[in-house]
Design a protein around this motif. Structure first.
Motif, short mmCIF file in Angstrom:
data_model
loop_
_atom_site.label_atom_id
_atom_site.label_comp_id
_atom_site.label_asym_id
_atom_site.label_seq_id
_atom_site.Cartn_x
_atom_site.Cartn_y
_atom_site.Cartn_z
N PRO A 156 -25.92 -11.82 -23.46
CA PRO A 156 -25.30 -12.20 -24.74
C PRO A 156 -25.64 -11.24 -25.88
O PRO A 156 -24.80 -10.98 -26.75
CB PRO A 156 -25.86 -13.61 -25.00
N LEU A 157 -26.86 -10.72 -25.88
CA LEU A 157 -27.24 -9.78 -26.93
C LEU A 157 -26.45 -8.48 -26.82
O LEU A 157 -26.03 -7.90 -27.83
CB LEU A 157 -28.74 -9.48 -26.85
N ALA A 158 -26.24 -8.02 -25.59
CA ALA A 158 -25.44 -6.81 -25.38
C ALA A 158 -24.01 -7.03 -25.86
O ALA A 158 -23.41 -6.16 -26.49
CB ALA A 158 -25.46 -6.40 -23.91
N PRO A 196 -21.93 -6.61 -18.76
CA PRO A 196 -20.96 -7.13 -19.73
C PRO A 196 -20.31 -6.04 -20.56
O PRO A 196 -19.14 -6.17 -20.95
CB PRO A 196 -21.80 -8.08 -20.61
N THR A 197 -21.04 -4.95 -20.82
CA THR A 197 -20.45 -3.82 -21.55
C THR A 197 -19.34 -3.20 -20.72
O THR A 197 -18.25 -2.90 -21.23
CB THR A 197 -21.51 -2.77 -21.87
N PHE A 198 -19.60 -3.01 -19.43
CA PHE A 198 -18.60 -2.45 -18.52
C PHE A 198 -17.36 -3.36 -18.46
O PHE A 198 -16.22 -2.89 -18.51
CB PHE A 198 -19.21 -2.29 -17.13
N GLN A 199 -17.58 -4.66 -18.35
CA GLN A 199 -16.46 -5.60 -18.27
C GLN A 199 -15.62 -5.59 -19.54
O GLN A 199 -14.40 -5.75 -19.49
CB GLN A 199 -16.99 -7.01 -17.99
N ALA A 200 -16.27 -5.40 -20.68
CA ALA A 200 -15.54 -5.38 -21.94
C ALA A 200 -14.75 -4.09 -22.13
O ALA A 200 -13.81 -4.05 -22.92
CB ALA A 200 -16.51 -5.57 -23.11
N VAL A 201 -15.12 -3.03 -21.41
CA VAL A 201 -14.41 -1.76 -21.51
C VAL A 201 -13.05 -1.83 -20.81
O VAL A 201 -12.06 -1.26 -21.29
CB VAL A 201 -15.26 -0.62 -20.89
N SER A 239 -29.51 -3.38 -16.31
CA SER A 239 -28.33 -3.90 -15.61
C SER A 239 -27.66 -5.02 -16.41
O SER A 239 -26.43 -5.13 -16.43
CB SER A 239 -28.74 -4.42 -14.23
N ALA A 240 -28.47 -5.86 -17.05
CA ALA A 240 -27.93 -6.97 -17.84
C ALA A 240 -27.13 -6.47 -19.04
O ALA A 240 -26.17 -7.11 -19.47
CB ALA A 240 -29.05 -7.89 -18.31
#
Length: 437
Positions: free
Chosen positions: A62-64, A116-121, A111-112
């Motif tokens: 969530p922080l990322a 989520p960063t990858f998924q948001a890209v 990894s955490a």
């Protein structure tokens, strides 16, 4: 093929596959490293290491998601891959069990933040809604293939090298992933609609708690975690100690679970054309409950041999695919497009919260109380999760998200079609509102 004609997506997808296989090899090697250092207590060590992993996933994701819109995403992803490669390279040189815990903490923090960063890209790279849906499916296929092929590759590699060589292969994979990410044109994230960091971090989780079908997904996450923790945590000790197998046998038994996952995933596209996501996922819950009960029962009678273990592991893998594969469709169909990164980050965090509960049970109880008591407790949790999912996700909530108009308001079918949500009836809307209240 139109999806893979997009150069940047093709490079990112390749980076995802390489990193996934690296992670899969690390999972196998980590279990064998734990056995090398701790012997019969390997399950306890592995359970603790995986618990640390889950804590990092629950806290960091969530922080990322909250701060990624303020960072250059391409260099952020490259940096995280480099950190993971460095940590994996250090694992073969450790001599103390606590070293595992420290390095795993650093590795899983990276990894955490990466996932989520990858998924948001992806939505920014694949702008067409139909192609984006295919991109979600392709990612799930990649996870499925990794669960099957990583143990197989590990088994082949272990026939001519020690498990330390697997760590080297993983490090190379993370470096290749970083190179592929560096070769893409990743735009920086659009500013979040939420001004405060806490609002950005908690928006997706709030959506889960106020949407009936997503509350059901949370309960199904627990079912997946109970059965999956048996396979991931207890396989090494069960195969090596109870069955008297070798390192290669451990990898092949993990591959049995991956085989069930793969076959179920291959059958699902046609099934989902005719059957609702809810029906498929609830069926998966029943399959996993049956698998955990069978494991506990056969362990209690002392009849869980090679064939029985392989069959149960195969069934567990299939049941996990029945739940996990349609989850992306459910998430995508429950929110507006600008909420997709938030809800995927929330699912990443909440699903791993379930694993945070089950990993310590499988590791610590399995070491101290034996497999029969441990798997019985996990079977009970699976039953609770399946029952909760059936209650929280009403059958009539197959189409209506909570964000749609309430009873008596206009129903905008064009808006629902844009988000991939079929137009609902007034009765369905009433049912969804009733379950919310």
């Amino acid at each position: 093929m139109r999806l893979f004609a997009i150069r940047d997506y093709r490079h990112l997808f390749s980076a995802q596959i390489i990193a996934l296989f690296g992670t899969g090899l690390t999972t196998v090697a980590l279990g064998l490293l734990a056995y090398d250092l701790a012997g019969p207590s390997a399950g306890l060590v592995l359970g603790t290491a995986l618990t640390i992993k889950m804590v990092m996933y629950v806290m960091i994701a969530p922080l990322a998601a909250a701060y990624v819109d303020r960072l250059p995403r391409r260099m952020f992803l490259v940096g995280l891959d480099v950190v993971r490669a460095a940590v994996v390279l250090a694992l073969p040189f450790i001599t103390e069990i606590w070293h595992i815990y420290v390095l795993i903490g650093v590795l899983q923090t990276a990894s955490a933040a990466f996932t989520p960063t990858f998924q948001a890209v992806i939505p920014d790279i694949v702008s067409d809604k139909a192609q984006y849906t295919r991109a979600l499916s392709a990612s799930q296929v990649a996870y499925t293939m990794e669960s099957l092929l990583s143990p197989v590759l590990a088994a082949v590699a272990l026939s001519f090298m020690t498990f330390n060589g697997l760590f080297l292969g993983t490090a190379v994979g993370f470096v290749l992933s970083a190179v592929l990410v560096l070769s893409t044109r990743i735009p920086n994230a659009h500013p979040s609609a939420h001004a405060k960091a806490w609002d950005r971090a908690s928006a997706g989780i709030k959506t889960f708690f106020r949407t009936p079908r997503l509350r059901g997904v949370m309960a199904l996450n627990l079912v997946v975690a109970t059965a999956g923790s048996i396979v991931i945590v207890n396989t090494v000790n069960h195969v090596r100690d109870a069955l008297g197998g070798s390192q290669v046998d451990v990898a092949w038994m993990l591959a049995a679970s991956g085989g069930g996952t793969l076959l179920a995933a291959l059958a699902l596209p046609r099934v989902l054309d005719r059957v609702s996501d809810r029906t498929v996922m609830m069926t998966g819950a029943v399959v996993l409950v049956a698998g955990t009960i069978a494991a506990a029962s056969l362990a209690a009678t002392g009849e869980l041999g090679w064939v029985g273990t392989a069959m149960i592991w195969f069934v567990v893998g299939a049941g996990m695919a029945l739940i996990v594969t349609p989850t992306g469709r459910v998430l995508r169909g429950s929110v507006q497009p600008n909420e997709i990164p938030e809800v995927f980050a929330a699912q990443f965090s909440l699903s791993h919260l379930a694993w945070l509960i089950t990993y310590p049970i499988a590791g610590w109880m399995g070491t101290n109380l034996g497999f029969t008591a441990t798997w019985s407790v996990l079977a009970i949790l699976a039953i609770v999760g399946a029952a909760a999912a059936r209650f929280l996700w009403p059958h009539c909530d197959s189409f209506v998200p909570l964000s749609e108009p309430l009873v008596g308001e206009a129903w905008d079918t064009s808006a629902t079609s844009d988000t991939g949500i079929a137009a609902g009836t007034l009765a369905e809307c009433q049912c969804a509102v009733a379950h919310v209240s």
